[in-house]
Motif scaffolding. Structure first.
Motif, mmCIF file in Angstrom:
data_model
loop_
_atom_site.group_PDB
_atom_site.id
_atom_site.type_symbol
_atom_site.label_atom_id
_atom_site.label_comp_id
_atom_site.label_asym_id
_atom_site.label_seq_id
_atom_site.Cartn_x
_atom_site.Cartn_y
_atom_site.Cartn_z
ATOM 1 N N GLN A 199 0.832 -1.194 0.000
ATOM 2 C CA GLN A 199 0.000 0.000 0.000
ATOM 3 C C GLN A 199 0.871 1.250 0.000
ATOM 4 N N VAL A 200 0.269 2.348 -0.432
ATOM 5 C CA VAL A 200 0.891 3.666 -0.355
ATOM 6 C C VAL A 200 0.127 4.463 0.691
ATOM 7 N N LEU A 201 0.855 5.101 1.593
ATOM 8 C CA LEU A 201 0.246 5.810 2.709
ATOM 9 C C LEU A 201 0.481 7.307 2.590
ATOM 10 N N LEU A 202 -0.541 8.097 2.869
ATOM 11 C CA LEU A 202 -0.402 9.542 3.037
ATOM 12 C C LEU A 202 -0.746 9.847 4.486
ATOM 13 N N ALA A 214 -3.615 3.854 -0.709
ATOM 14 C CA ALA A 214 -3.803 3.245 -2.019
ATOM 15 C C ALA A 214 -3.307 1.810 -1.975
ATOM 16 N N ASP A 215 -4.097 0.900 -2.506
ATOM 17 C CA ASP A 215 -3.716 -0.501 -2.594
ATOM 18 C C ASP A 215 -2.878 -0.699 -3.854
ATOM 19 N N GLU A 216 -1.646 -1.171 -3.701
ATOM 20 C CA GLU A 216 -0.789 -1.423 -4.858
ATOM 21 C C GLU A 216 0.212 -2.512 -4.480
ATOM 22 N N TYR A 217 0.536 -3.386 -5.436
ATOM 23 C CA TYR A 217 1.359 -4.553 -5.160
ATOM 24 C C TYR A 217 2.845 -4.180 -5.180
ATOM 25 N N PHE A 218 3.484 -4.249 -4.018
ATOM 26 C CA PHE A 218 4.901 -3.934 -3.845
ATOM 27 C C PHE A 218 5.271 -2.556 -4.401
ATOM 28 N N GLY A 237 3.946 -5.470 -9.341
ATOM 29 C CA GLY A 237 2.816 -5.153 -10.196
ATOM 30 C C GLY A 237 3.274 -4.849 -11.609
ATOM 31 N N ASN A 238 4.597 -4.730 -11.809
ATOM 32 C CA ASN A 238 5.203 -4.509 -13.129
ATOM 33 C C ASN A 238 4.563 -3.335 -13.868
ATOM 34 N N ARG A 239 4.439 -2.205 -13.124
ATOM 35 C CA ARG A 239 3.787 -1.061 -13.743
ATOM 36 C C ARG A 239 4.121 0.218 -12.989
ATOM 37 N N VAL A 240 3.855 1.339 -13.657
ATOM 38 C CA VAL A 240 3.943 2.670 -13.073
ATOM 39 C C VAL A 240 2.566 3.295 -13.195
ATOM 40 N N ILE A 241 2.040 3.808 -12.073
ATOM 41 C CA ILE A 241 0.689 4.363 -12.073
ATOM 42 C C ILE A 241 0.696 5.758 -11.457
ATOM 43 N N ARG A 242 -0.426 6.454 -11.617
ATOM 44 C CA ARG A 242 -0.690 7.705 -10.894
ATOM 45 C C ARG A 242 -1.867 7.467 -9.964
ATOM 46 N N TRP A 243 -1.755 8.049 -8.758
ATOM 47 C CA TRP A 243 -2.802 7.903 -7.736
ATOM 48 C C TRP A 243 -3.171 9.276 -7.214
ATOM 49 N N ASN A 244 -4.487 9.510 -7.083
ATOM 50 C CA ASN A 244 -4.994 10.757 -6.531
ATOM 51 C C ASN A 244 -5.445 10.510 -5.094
ATOM 52 N N PRO A 245 -4.698 10.990 -4.084
ATOM 53 C CA PRO A 245 -5.067 10.729 -2.685
ATOM 54 C C PRO A 245 -6.407 11.326 -2.291
ATOM 55 N N SER A 246 -6.845 12.372 -2.996
ATOM 56 C CA SER A 246 -8.109 13.021 -2.650
ATOM 57 C C SER A 246 -9.318 12.243 -3.133
ATOM 58 N N THR A 247 -9.199 11.615 -4.310
ATOM 59 C CA THR A 247 -10.341 10.932 -4.909
ATOM 60 C C THR A 247 -10.186 9.410 -4.947
ATOM 61 N N SER A 248 -8.961 8.915 -4.663
ATOM 62 C CA SER A 248 -8.615 7.489 -4.731
ATOM 63 C C SER A 248 -8.564 6.961 -6.158
ATOM 64 N N GLU A 249 -8.651 7.843 -7.157
ATOM 65 C CA GLU A 249 -8.558 7.408 -8.548
ATOM 66 C C GLU A 249 -7.131 6.953 -8.862
ATOM 67 N N ARG A 250 -7.019 5.918 -9.690
ATOM 68 C CA ARG A 250 -5.733 5.404 -10.139
ATOM 69 C C ARG A 250 -5.728 5.340 -11.652
ATOM 70 N N ARG A 251 -4.603 5.717 -12.261
ATOM 71 C CA ARG A 251 -4.465 5.696 -13.718
ATOM 72 C C ARG A 251 -3.168 4.991 -14.099
ATOM 73 N N MET A 252 -3.255 4.181 -15.154
ATOM 74 C CA MET A 252 -2.078 3.481 -15.643
ATOM 75 C C MET A 252 -1.220 4.426 -16.484
#
Length: 349
Positions: A199-202, A214-218, A237-252
């Motif tokens: 997870q990613v913590l704010l 945010a839930d994310e694998y390693f 997770g073999n990826r790079v994503i963007r996460w919005n802490p305010s809305t919890s939206e995630r984008r690849m």
């Protein structure tokens, strides 16, 4: 695939990781990294192809960091232990050299300052330095957590940095498990890549309270972006994503072209369940390497990336188990650095 990728990269990474030496790799079937007899240093400098950028690359199994300036190796520095954590701030490159932090001249690699770490109690995974509210703030991640953490406040420590001395420690009591990155945001909040906690913590340090998760694998690296989003590098997770802490939206942003890693809807538990089925059935090594490797997926892939850093629309990624560093722009690879052994971090110069 860009024209650069077609004409200039094609074949280069495969040549760069030919089995003259043993390389580490993540084996999905056993959920572990195969790392026997992989500690060696390349005899030749790294090779950059494509657009030229200045950067510093840390390779842990090679025990070396490289300064790349003008598209070529300008300097290198060897370490006794495995280098991983690096941070560039106001003309100094801060590097972990357990049990110290060493500040280097980023243009030459020459050490200019050594910083002692109060409360040092475990190997350091990450260092981050930034100016927050007019003061330099240095954040450290210790390789602690889970069964090894018997009390809170052992994983992430934050300090004021003044005249080479760390002062006023904040010991984050919201536990994380072997975190590999953390940083103070412009608003004075704390971002943590809780790597083994998936997870990613704010966190609000003033109240020592959790703001968003945010839930994310390693997750291996986190970076606050100018628009309030967070760039996250997901190792397994073999990826790079963007996460919005305010809305919890995630984008690849970019991923291996292999299911389930290329599905942004997939959380850590589901990826963990499915990854055992992503082994290469024709692997030339045992345990089998992942289908995410460039040998199987082609060049537009990621295989256990350990860090991602954005600047001016370009994203610098340590594509660790492909033993290369790449630069992404608009979802395509525009730069490729090969001739590396296990790059785990890369920062812009």
């Amino acid at each position: 695939m860009t024209e650069f990728t077609r004409r200039q990269i094609l074949g280069a990474p495969l040549a760069a990781i030919a089995p003259r030496k043993r390389y580490s790799y993540y084996a999905p079937a056993i959920r572990s990294t195969v790392s026997e007899d992989v500690h060696w240093t390349p005899a030749r400098p790294p090779v950059m192809k494509g657009e030229q950028f200045n950067m510093v690359i840390a390779c842990d199994y090679a025990k070396r960091i490289y300064g790349i300036i003008g598209g070529r190796q300008a300097w290198y520095k060897d370490f006794e232990l495995w280098p991983r954590g690096m941070s560039l701030c106001e003309g100094l490159l801060y590097v972990i050299d357990d049990p110290l932090i060493v500040a280097l001249d980023p243009m030459t690699g020459v050490p200019v300052l050594k910083i002692e770490v109060p409360g040092y109690h475990a190997r350091l995974n990450a260092v981050h330095v930034a100016r927050v509210f007019g003061e330099l703030r240095l954040t450290l991640c210790f390789d602690r957590g889970g069964d090894t953490t018997m009390s809170p406040g052992e994983s992430v420590h934050c300090f004021r940095l003044m005249n080479g001395i760390l002062l006023d420690p904040y010991l984050c009591t919201i536990n994380s498990i072997h975190p590999r990155d953390a940083c103070m945001t412009r608003a004075g909040q704390l971002l943590v890549a809780d790597t083994f906690g998936n997870q990613v913590l704010l966190i609000d340090p003033a109240r020592d309270e959790l703001i968003s998760v945010a839930d994310e694998y390693f997750p291996n690296s986190v970076q606050e972006l100018q628009d309030g989003w967070v760039l996250v590098c997901s190792e397994h997770g073999n990826r790079v994503i963007r996460w919005n802490p305010s809305t919890s939206e995630r984008r690849m942003i970019f991923s291996a072209p292999i299911y389930p890693f290329n599905d942004i809807r997939m959380g850590s538990e589901r990826i963990r369940e499915l990854e055992v089925g992503t082994s290469d059935p024709d692997s030339d090594v045992a345990p089998a390497r992942s289908l995410c490797a460039i040998q199987n997926a082609g060049l537009a892939t990621l295989y256990s990336p350990n860090s991602a850093r954005q600047r001016d629309g370009a994203i610098l990624v340590a594509d660790t188990d492909n033993h290369r560093v790449i630069v992404l722009r608009d979802g395509s690879i525009v730069t490729d650095v090969t001739g590396l052994n296990n790059p785990v971090n890369a920062v812009w110069l």
